[in-house]
Scaffold this active site. Sequence first.
Site, PDB file in Angstrom:
ATOM      1  N   CYS A  60      -0.842  -5.248  -4.649  1.00  0.00           N
ATOM      2  CA  CYS A  60      -1.482  -4.077  -4.524  1.00  0.00           C
ATOM      3  C   CYS A  60      -2.039  -3.460  -5.888  1.00  0.00           C
ATOM      4  O   CYS A  60      -2.636  -2.318  -5.963  1.00  0.00           O
ATOM      5  CB  CYS A  60      -0.455  -3.061  -3.929  1.00  0.00           C
ATOM      6  SG  CYS A  60       0.129  -3.508  -2.457  1.00  0.00           S
ATOM      7  N   THR A 103      12.998  -4.216  -3.290  1.00  0.00           N
ATOM      8  CA  THR A 103      11.426  -3.750  -3.648  1.00  0.00           C
ATOM      9  C   THR A 103      11.588  -2.421  -4.487  1.00  0.00           C
ATOM     10  O   THR A 103      10.632  -1.937  -4.804  1.00  0.00           O
ATOM     11  CB  THR A 103      11.065  -3.585  -2.277  1.00  0.00           C
ATOM     12  OG1 THR A 103      11.262  -2.709  -1.510  1.00  0.00           O
ATOM     13  CG2 THR A 103      10.543  -5.102  -1.581  1.00  0.00           C
ATOM     14  N   ARG A 137      15.834  -3.438   0.186  1.00  0.00           N
ATOM     15  CA  ARG A 137      16.050  -2.558  -0.916  1.00  0.00           C
ATOM     16  C   ARG A 137      15.655  -3.179  -2.115  1.00  0.00           C
ATOM     17  O   ARG A 137      15.367  -2.470  -3.317  1.00  0.00           O
ATOM     18  CB  ARG A 137      17.335  -2.120  -0.800  1.00  0.00           C
ATOM     19  CG  ARG A 137      17.703  -1.337   0.386  1.00  0.00           C
ATOM     20  CD  ARG A 137      19.374  -1.051   0.387  1.00  0.00           C
ATOM     21  NE  ARG A 137      20.256  -2.072   0.530  1.00  0.00           N
ATOM     22  CZ  ARG A 137      21.483  -2.122   0.593  1.00  0.00           C
ATOM     23  NH1 ARG A 137      22.093  -0.875   0.273  1.00  0.00           N
ATOM     24  NH2 ARG A 137      22.273  -3.066   0.576  1.00  0.00           N
ATOM     25  N   ASN A 182      -0.090   3.154   3.655  1.00  0.00           N
ATOM     26  CA  ASN A 182      -0.397   2.461   2.559  1.00  0.00           C
ATOM     27  C   ASN A 182      -1.345   1.388   2.355  1.00  0.00           C
ATOM     28  O   ASN A 182      -1.227   0.555   3.047  1.00  0.00           O
ATOM     29  CB  ASN A 182       1.050   1.696   2.132  1.00  0.00           C
ATOM     30  CG  ASN A 182       0.957   0.829   0.929  1.00  0.00           C
ATOM     31  OD1 ASN A 182      -0.192   0.927   0.036  1.00  0.00           O
ATOM     32  ND2 ASN A 182       1.933  -0.089   0.814  1.00  0.00           N
ATOM     33  N   GLU A 192      -5.348  -8.188  -1.181  1.00  0.00           N
ATOM     34  CA  GLU A 192      -4.561  -9.364  -0.813  1.00  0.00           C
ATOM     35  C   GLU A 192      -4.786  -9.800   0.662  1.00  0.00           C
ATOM     36  O   GLU A 192      -4.037 -10.316   1.348  1.00  0.00           O
ATOM     37  CB  GLU A 192      -2.958  -9.099  -0.711  1.00  0.00           C
ATOM     38  CG  GLU A 192      -2.479  -7.602  -0.074  1.00  0.00           C
ATOM     39  CD  GLU A 192      -0.953  -7.714  -0.295  1.00  0.00           C
ATOM     40  OE1 GLU A 192      -0.257  -8.062   0.537  1.00  0.00           O
ATOM     41  OE2 GLU A 192      -0.629  -7.143  -1.447  1.00  0.00           O
ATOM     42  N   LYS A 226       7.984   8.646  -0.265  1.00  0.00           N
ATOM     43  CA  LYS A 226       9.421   8.658  -0.720  1.00  0.00           C
ATOM     44  C   LYS A 226       9.328   8.145  -2.075  1.00  0.00           C
ATOM     45  O   LYS A 226       9.933   8.900  -3.000  1.00  0.00           O
ATOM     46  CB  LYS A 226      10.419   8.250   0.066  1.00  0.00           C
ATOM     47  CG  LYS A 226      11.688   8.203  -0.613  1.00  0.00           C
ATOM     48  CD  LYS A 226      12.734   7.688   0.552  1.00  0.00           C
ATOM     49  CE  LYS A 226      14.294   7.698  -0.171  1.00  0.00           C
ATOM     50  NZ  LYS A 226      15.340   6.822   0.596  1.00  0.00           N
ATOM     51  N   HIS A 251       0.964   4.358  -7.310  1.00  0.00           N
ATOM     52  CA  HIS A 251       1.107   3.597  -6.113  1.00  0.00           C
ATOM     53  C   HIS A 251       2.256   4.030  -5.108  1.00  0.00           C
ATOM     54  O   HIS A 251       3.156   4.904  -5.495  1.00  0.00           O
ATOM     55  CB  HIS A 251       1.431   2.094  -6.501  1.00  0.00           C
ATOM     56  CG  HIS A 251       1.426   1.280  -5.256  1.00  0.00           C
ATOM     57  ND1 HIS A 251       0.354   0.921  -4.684  1.00  0.00           N
ATOM     58  CD2 HIS A 251       2.447   0.612  -4.729  1.00  0.00           C
ATOM     59  CE1 HIS A 251       0.671   0.250  -3.369  1.00  0.00           C
ATOM     60  NE2 HIS A 251       2.030   0.061  -3.718  1.00  0.00           N
ATOM     61  N   ASP A 271      13.884   5.615  15.887  1.00  0.00           N
ATOM     62  CA  ASP A 271      13.896   7.291  15.841  1.00  0.00           C
ATOM     63  C   ASP A 271      12.575   7.725  14.868  1.00  0.00           C
ATOM     64  O   ASP A 271      12.672   7.652  13.665  1.00  0.00           O
ATOM     65  CB  ASP A 271      15.166   7.763  15.064  1.00  0.00           C
ATOM     66  CG  ASP A 271      15.312   9.304  15.004  1.00  0.00           C
ATOM     67  OD1 ASP A 271      14.164   9.974  15.130  1.00  0.00           O
ATOM     68  OD2 ASP A 271      16.365   9.656  14.839  1.00  0.00           O
TER      69      ASP A 271
END
EC number: 2.3.3.10
Length: 346
Positions: free
Chosen positions: A112, A201, A199, A266, A80, A239, A234, A28
């Site tokens: 990162c 992370t 999650r 990102n 990276e 979100k 970062h 979606d």
Amino acid sequence: MAGIVGYGVYIPSYRIKVEEIARVWGDDPQAISRGLVVEEKSVPGPDEDTATISVEAARNALRRSQIDPSEIGAVYVGSESHPYAVKPTATIVAEAVEATPEMTAADLEFACKAGTAGIQACMGLVDSGIIKYGLAVGADTAQGAPGDALEYTASAGGAAYVIGGKNCLADIKETYSFTTDTPDFYRREGMPYPRHGGRFTGEPAYFKHVLGAARGMMEKTGLSADDFDYAVFHQPNGKFYLKAARKLGFESEQVKPGLLTPVIGNTYSGATPVGLAATLDVAEPGARILAVSYGSGAGSDAFIIEVNDLIEERRDLAPSVAEIIKNKRYVDYALYAKFKGKLRMA
């Protein structure tokens, strides 16, 4: 303390929309865009990699710095996704900008935040008097397995910073780091795509370190969110970026200039450096900026940056981040997969 003499950015012109990726995998698109605050992302062309992105960003940084490249004493490229396992990207960049041979160079890795680690390394060499100028680059062509959530955000781009002690368009007033051993995201040698903890992370990884570095910096300096004109974090997605800002007490006007994930995705090692560059593009002399990076594994580097009058003289010497982002053309998933090497011939 050392400061920013010049800065530059490069973002590939190709884009793919969230809707196109979702179409292929039956997801979606509206739910994904709302959940990640991402609409589209940059895609490297078949002739682009971390080295070419770094070179273009470095050239733009040197245009703004107005220095002789031969005065650069160190070049560090944080990524990276270095194109070679054994062959430094930094020497390619140094040769391309004519900084060789009387200088040192190295590739850096810390997921990162390798780009901001390079800024800190250059600061140390400049402040110690060992070098006059250093060049720090954060760039990536990020990987995301087909069908994985990372595929909606993992993009390409980078930023370069010339660090020096004089004629700075912005001063780095303070730096602070927060680091632990947190295995939230990793890729072993030979693995084509990284693995992540879903999650895991979030709170124990990204938020613990970004908030830890930001709050540690505020405690160290006695400053609060109200004392900053802008803040950049970062941005693995929009979100997380906005949630971190709210937790630290920042208003949307303070963080909006540096939020680029919705339109380019990102850029990994480039995320905070590119966001900072976008903020410098609009900041007025006297503005104070808080910049906080994050790298899985895990750690964050925080910087307090104050903009000087020279910003108005040098800002237009190279393309702004907004101008670079506007130069875009869309590809479908088939071309995206081809460009990214996701289609492997037997």
